[in-house]
Write a protein that holds these residues in place. Structure first.
Motif, PDB file in Angstrom:
ATOM      1  N   ASN A 115       0.795  -1.214   0.000  1.00  0.00           N
ATOM      2  CA  ASN A 115       0.000   0.000   0.000  1.00  0.00           C
ATOM      3  C   ASN A 115       0.832   1.270   0.000  1.00  0.00           C
ATOM      4  O   ASN A 115       0.565   2.205  -0.729  1.00  0.00           O
ATOM      5  N   ASN A 116       1.849   1.256   0.804  1.00  0.00           N
ATOM      6  CA  ASN A 116       2.585   2.503   1.006  1.00  0.00           C
ATOM      7  C   ASN A 116       3.438   2.884  -0.188  1.00  0.00           C
ATOM      8  O   ASN A 116       3.747   4.041  -0.394  1.00  0.00           O
ATOM      9  N   SER A 117       3.840   1.896  -0.928  1.00  0.00           N
ATOM     10  CA  SER A 117       4.844   2.211  -1.945  1.00  0.00           C
ATOM     11  C   SER A 117       4.224   2.755  -3.213  1.00  0.00           C
ATOM     12  O   SER A 117       4.907   3.268  -4.076  1.00  0.00           O
ATOM     13  N   ARG A 118       2.961   2.604  -3.326  1.00  0.00           N
ATOM     14  CA  ARG A 118       2.398   2.831  -4.666  1.00  0.00           C
ATOM     15  C   ARG A 118       2.413   4.275  -5.119  1.00  0.00           C
ATOM     16  O   ARG A 118       2.666   4.552  -6.279  1.00  0.00           O
ATOM     17  N   PHE A 119       2.167   5.149  -4.264  1.00  0.00           N
ATOM     18  CA  PHE A 119       1.791   6.481  -4.735  1.00  0.00           C
ATOM     19  C   PHE A 119       2.768   7.154  -5.695  1.00  0.00           C
ATOM     20  O   PHE A 119       2.388   7.480  -6.812  1.00  0.00           O
TER      21      PHE A 119
ATOM     22  N   SER B 141      10.466  -2.395 -15.331  1.00  0.00           N
ATOM     23  CA  SER B 141      11.829  -2.347 -14.790  1.00  0.00           C
ATOM     24  C   SER B 141      12.020  -1.104 -13.942  1.00  0.00           C
ATOM     25  O   SER B 141      12.563  -1.163 -12.846  1.00  0.00           O
ATOM     26  N   GLU B 142      11.555  -0.008 -14.449  1.00  0.00           N
ATOM     27  CA  GLU B 142      11.698   1.236 -13.664  1.00  0.00           C
ATOM     28  C   GLU B 142      10.920   1.156 -12.369  1.00  0.00           C
ATOM     29  O   GLU B 142      11.377   1.611 -11.320  1.00  0.00           O
ATOM     30  N   TYR B 143       9.752   0.534 -12.462  1.00  0.00           N
ATOM     31  CA  TYR B 143       8.934   0.424 -11.262  1.00  0.00           C
ATOM     32  C   TYR B 143       9.616  -0.403 -10.193  1.00  0.00           C
ATOM     33  O   TYR B 143       9.613  -0.052  -9.018  1.00  0.00           O
ATOM     34  N   LYS B 144      10.211  -1.488 -10.641  1.00  0.00           N
ATOM     35  CA  LYS B 144      10.895  -2.362  -9.678  1.00  0.00           C
ATOM     36  C   LYS B 144      12.060  -1.632  -9.044  1.00  0.00           C
ATOM     37  O   LYS B 144      12.316  -1.751  -7.849  1.00  0.00           O
TER      38      LYS B 144
ATOM     39  N   ASN C 175      14.342   1.016  -4.354  1.00  0.00           N
ATOM     40  CA  ASN C 175      14.901   2.229  -3.731  1.00  0.00           C
ATOM     41  C   ASN C 175      14.028   2.714  -2.593  1.00  0.00           C
ATOM     42  O   ASN C 175      14.514   3.066  -1.515  1.00  0.00           O
ATOM     43  N   TRP C 176      12.742   2.732  -2.864  1.00  0.00           N
ATOM     44  CA  TRP C 176      11.806   3.207  -1.845  1.00  0.00           C
ATOM     45  C   TRP C 176      11.902   2.353  -0.599  1.00  0.00           C
ATOM     46  O   TRP C 176      11.943   2.843   0.527  1.00  0.00           O
TER      47      TRP C 176
END
Lengths: 298, 552
Positions: free
Chosen positions: B387-391, B401-404, B409-410
């Motif tokens: 939940n927290n990482s999505r925004f 790939s960028e999302y991963k 990183n997050w």
């Protein structure tokens, strides 16, 4: 490289084994000579051609017999063989004619043999042939009887007189004549040329040959050792009859052997139930053998 | 040569039995009479078997002719069985390779004539073996053939991974089929045969092939990379061509071939409607222009559809996709999707747009399939898991790939790092970070101090390795076609073992790795070691050790 000397063809009748050098390897093309090498001289070699009677398998191979360079050197030193290279003669019209005559002669002879064989077969089977002919004739008579003709019973019983000559034998066609693919070169069209054999040359080769010669002198049968990771495999008797006892590894006398190498060799020997024999030539030019066996103390 | 009598006798009593191999062996020679007798019997039988001639009816032999110049055996009529797996055709004539011919001679099928005289096997050995065909090569060939395999000389890389995936390897390229066996073209010294063929094909095919090459390369590049970056750049480049801004040198990241490709296509398409575009290209495009013109002259029906099936086509479109707004049905902007009526009239004729803005209830229109209970469960779980990482990271990344990377990183930055400040304060930090300890395998991977070398990445555009395999071997198969054999079952590289010399050593790891990377398929490579007549096969294959996870 190799020096070539022309040689009289007659010398090969003196009883020396002919070894042909092709593409850097040595071959023997004669089965009698191959047997002589193995039975009398304890030179085993490897068969590398296909067997004529069963060509599509790899367990039993046929001629030619490929020899190791050490074996060839030994035979040459003993004066029991000659290494030759086949050079092609210039093919003349005479040779072509000669071949054609040979073929014709063979064909004529084959016709004779074929005819004779058929005749003998017919002679053997004559009663059957007569019986067959009789049955055929009787069948025809039967048909005629059915059609209304009156035929006497005695007609059926009549014997057929036949001799072997009465049966027709077709002549053997030229296309069906038997031919062969000869194994060895035709001596009438090729000239073998003697070759100077220069093995062994390098230090490793010299060592290998020394070890080979010494073991051979002691009565062993030796073959190539690459299957077991060594230089040679030593048999106490003919390889067909006996298991080998030693894997011979040649090492220069001053070379160091690491612990890992010793363990590798020891383990290998144990797994195949053979003894590793480390062979080298020492400073006094004497051969020394060290056998290696992996034993456990439990 | 044997006499007729002998031949006849052999033919009559043709035994097919193979002599026994050894049987039970003894351990030591004991000089007994029985042992001696057994050995003698063995030798007698062996001599008899080895001395048997190869006899056949004249009409059953295939007639072959050997020529020294071409080093090939030519046959007029093929035999009953072997032509399916061996030999090749060139210029309407049938040829056999020397190792094939030698094997057939040993099989008592082929009779080779040279100078009007029949060749013996010894003669064939002398004449056929040479620098191009070594004894070891022939011995490995014969060994495999006797076992029943179909063995052909290595043909190189026939199909790339992409072509295999789309099933294109079943169709032999026209160029290769015309030239026959590609490997023998170097052996035939008769140059006119090849030149004739080249002339027959004409320049037309050369040009088409050149462009096929480009397209193939382009196609592979496209498929190989998953990066949508390239796709977007392609679209941009097409638009560039449309707007006549050609800067080939500028866009280096794509590679010039791709630009060439797209330009050629765009040139062709735009030429159909707007002739001006062709003339206003920069000088660098002139060579493309000339080839296009040339091919256009020779090939009248030169449309993009008539070109080869392989390769990726970029058809420049009349639509400007930047101006067409597609509704984003995947967006998380609530349950209502608003669609604005677009400027241009894109709807078909009968549909009338009344409103300026349409509202769609997402739940009603999307995914009409009935939600299964477990799907709902799964969705619920997914909804709460990250939940927290999505925004921010989700919305900023353009692909997975960028999302991963963003996610990683997050996680490493934000999550619970303040819980163990004493551990992460110094220079010496633990290998495992608590937030990254998602599973046992992840922990084990982080604990790996020594990185194991992985297999080199497969590169479909790799150069051919320095050492190529010698044979392609296929299992016996009724469907085997000489002209299109397909992927071999395994490849063989021949190696001569000379223990006293170090000039020939087994292929090292780099060579094997290069071969594996070049061919890019899972065909094993066997190394055949030949030593004094005996052939032994070894395989070196790559496999990665699995991570042992015993708990969790």
């Amino acid at each position: 490289m190799f020096e070539c000397v022309t040689y009289n063809r007659m010398s090969f009748d003196r009883g020396k084994t002919t070894i042909t050098l092709i593409n850097g390897q040595c071959f023997v093309w004669n089965s009698k000579q191959a047997r002589f090498l193995r039975e009398e001289l304890r030179i085993v070699g490897t068969l590398c051609g296909s067997l004529p009677r069963a060509p599509m398998q790899n367990t039993h191979l046929g001629l030619p017999l490929q020899l190791m360079p050490e074996e060839v050197t030994l035979l040459l030193e003993k004066g029991l063989a000659e290494v030759v290279e086949n050079t092609e003669d210039v093919i003349t019209e005479e040779m072509k004619l000669e071949y054609k005559n040979k073929e014709k002669k063979s064909y004529k002879r084959q016709v004779e043999l074929y005819t004779r064989e058929r005749q003998e077969e017919i002679k053997r089977k004559l009663p059957q042939i007569i019986a067959g002919k009789k049955a055929k004739r009787n069948k025809v008579l039967d048909e005629r009887r059915k059609n209304g003709e009156i035929i006497d019973d005695s007609e059926f019983e009549k014997e057929i007189e036949m001799t072997v000559e009465d049966v027709g034998i077709p002549t053997l066609q030229e296309a069906s004549m038997l031919m062969e693919i000869p194994l060895a070169c035709d001596p009438s069209t090729t000239t073998p040329v003697l070759v100077k054999w220069t093995y062994p040359k390098s230090d490793k080769e010299v060592l290998r040959y020394r070890v080979f010669r010494d073991l051979w002198d002691k009565g062993h049968y030796l073959t190539s050792g690459s299957k077991f990771g060594g230089d040679f495999i030593a048999y106490p008797g003919d390889p067909s009859r006996f298991h080998s006892l030693f894997i011979v590894v040649c090492k220069p006398h001053s070379a160091s052997i690491s612990g890992i190498e010793l363990i590798t060799m020891g383990r290998l020997g144990t797994n195949v139930k053979k003894t590793i024999v480390l062979s080298s030539v020492d400073e006094n030019d004497k051969l020394c053998y060290t056998s290696l066996q992996w034993t456990g103390i439990s | 040569m044997h006499s007729a009598d002998e031949l006849f006798r052999v033919r009559q009593g043709l035994e097919k039995s193979v002599p026994q191999k050894g049987g039970v062996k003894d351990f030591m020679p004991d000089g007994s009479w029985i042992q001696g007798k057994q050995i003698e019997k063995f030798h007698e039988e062996r001599e008899k078997v080895l001395a048997e001639p190869r006899v056949q009816k004249k009409c059953d032999y295939v007639h072959g002719l050997w020529t020294n110049e071409s080093r090939l055996v030519e046959i007029e009529h093929e035999g009953k069985s072997f032509w399916k797996n061996m030999g090749f055709t060139r210029n309407g004539r049938k040829f056999l390779h020397p190792e094939e011919a030698l094997f057939l001679m040993e099989m008592n099928v082929l009779q080779v004539w040279y100078n009007f005289l029949p060749m013996s096997i010894e003669g064939a050995y002398c004449r056929f073996l040479g620098p191009t065909l070594t004894l070891e090569f022939h011995q490995v060939y014969a060994h495999l053939r006797r076992m029943g395999y179909v063995v052909i000389r290595h043909r190189g890389k026939l199909a790339s991974r992409y072509e295999r995936e789309i099933g294109l390897d079943k169709y032999q390229k026209k160029k290769e089929r015309q030239l026959g066996d590609p490997m023998t073209s170097s052996l035939l010294t008769k140059k006119n045969s090849i030149e004739e063929l080249a002339q027959m094909e004409g320049l037309e095919n050369c040009v088409t092939d050149k462009m096929c090459e480009h397209e193939k390369v382009a196609g592979e590049e496209i498929v190989a990379s998953e990066n949508s970056q390239i796709k977007m750049d392609c679209a941009a480049s097409i638009e560039k061509a449309h707007s006549q801004e050609t800067e080939i040198g500028g866009n280096e990241e794509m590679g010039s071939s791709l630009i060439l490709q797209s330009h050629m296509n765009s040139i062709k398409d735009s030429a159909e409607c707007l002739n001006d575009n062709v003339t206003s290209l920069s000088p660098v495009d002139d060579n493309i222009l000339t080839t296009f013109k040339h091919s256009d002259a020779t090939n009248s029906a030169f449309s993009s559809e008539s070109r080869n099936a392989s390769g990726f086509q970029y058809k420049s479109s009349a639509w400007d996709f930047r101006k067409i707004a597609f509704p984003n049905f995947g967006a998380e902007c609530g349950d209502v999707i608003k669609i604005q009526r677009s400027e241009s009239n894109l709807t078909p004729g009968h549909v009338v747009c009344e409103l300026d803005c349409y509202d769609f209830n997402r739940m009603a229109h999307i995914n009409k399939k009935k939600d299964k209970k477990k799907d709902l469960e799964r969705d619920r779980k997914l909804k709460f898991s990250n939940n927290n990482s999505r925004f921010s990271s989700y919305q900023n990344s353009r692909n997975w790939s960028e999302y991963k990377v963003c996610l990683y990183n997050w996680r490493s930055n934000n999550w619970r790092q303040d819980q163990f400040p004493h551990l992460f304060a110094d220079g010496l930090q633990p290998l495992v970070r608590p937030e990254l300890a998602t599973s046992t395998e992840a922990i084990l991977q982080q604990l790996q101090v020594i990185k194991s070398s992985t297999k080199p990445p497969r590169n479909s555009k790799a150069d051919p390795p320095a050492v190529l395999p010698h044979f392609d071997v296929y299992s016996p198969n009724k469907k085997f076609k000489k002209t299109n054999p397909g992927t071999p079952d395994f490849r063989v590289i021949v190696m001569r073992l000379i223990q006293t010399r170090c000039d020939e050593s087994p292929p090292d790891l780099k060579t094997i790795s290069d071969i594996d990377v070049y061919f890019d398929d899972d065909v094993p490579l066997h190394c055949a070691v030949v030593d004094a007549g005996t052939v032994m096969f070894n395989t070196l294959s790559f496999f990665t050790l699995p991570t042992e996870v015993s708990l969790g």
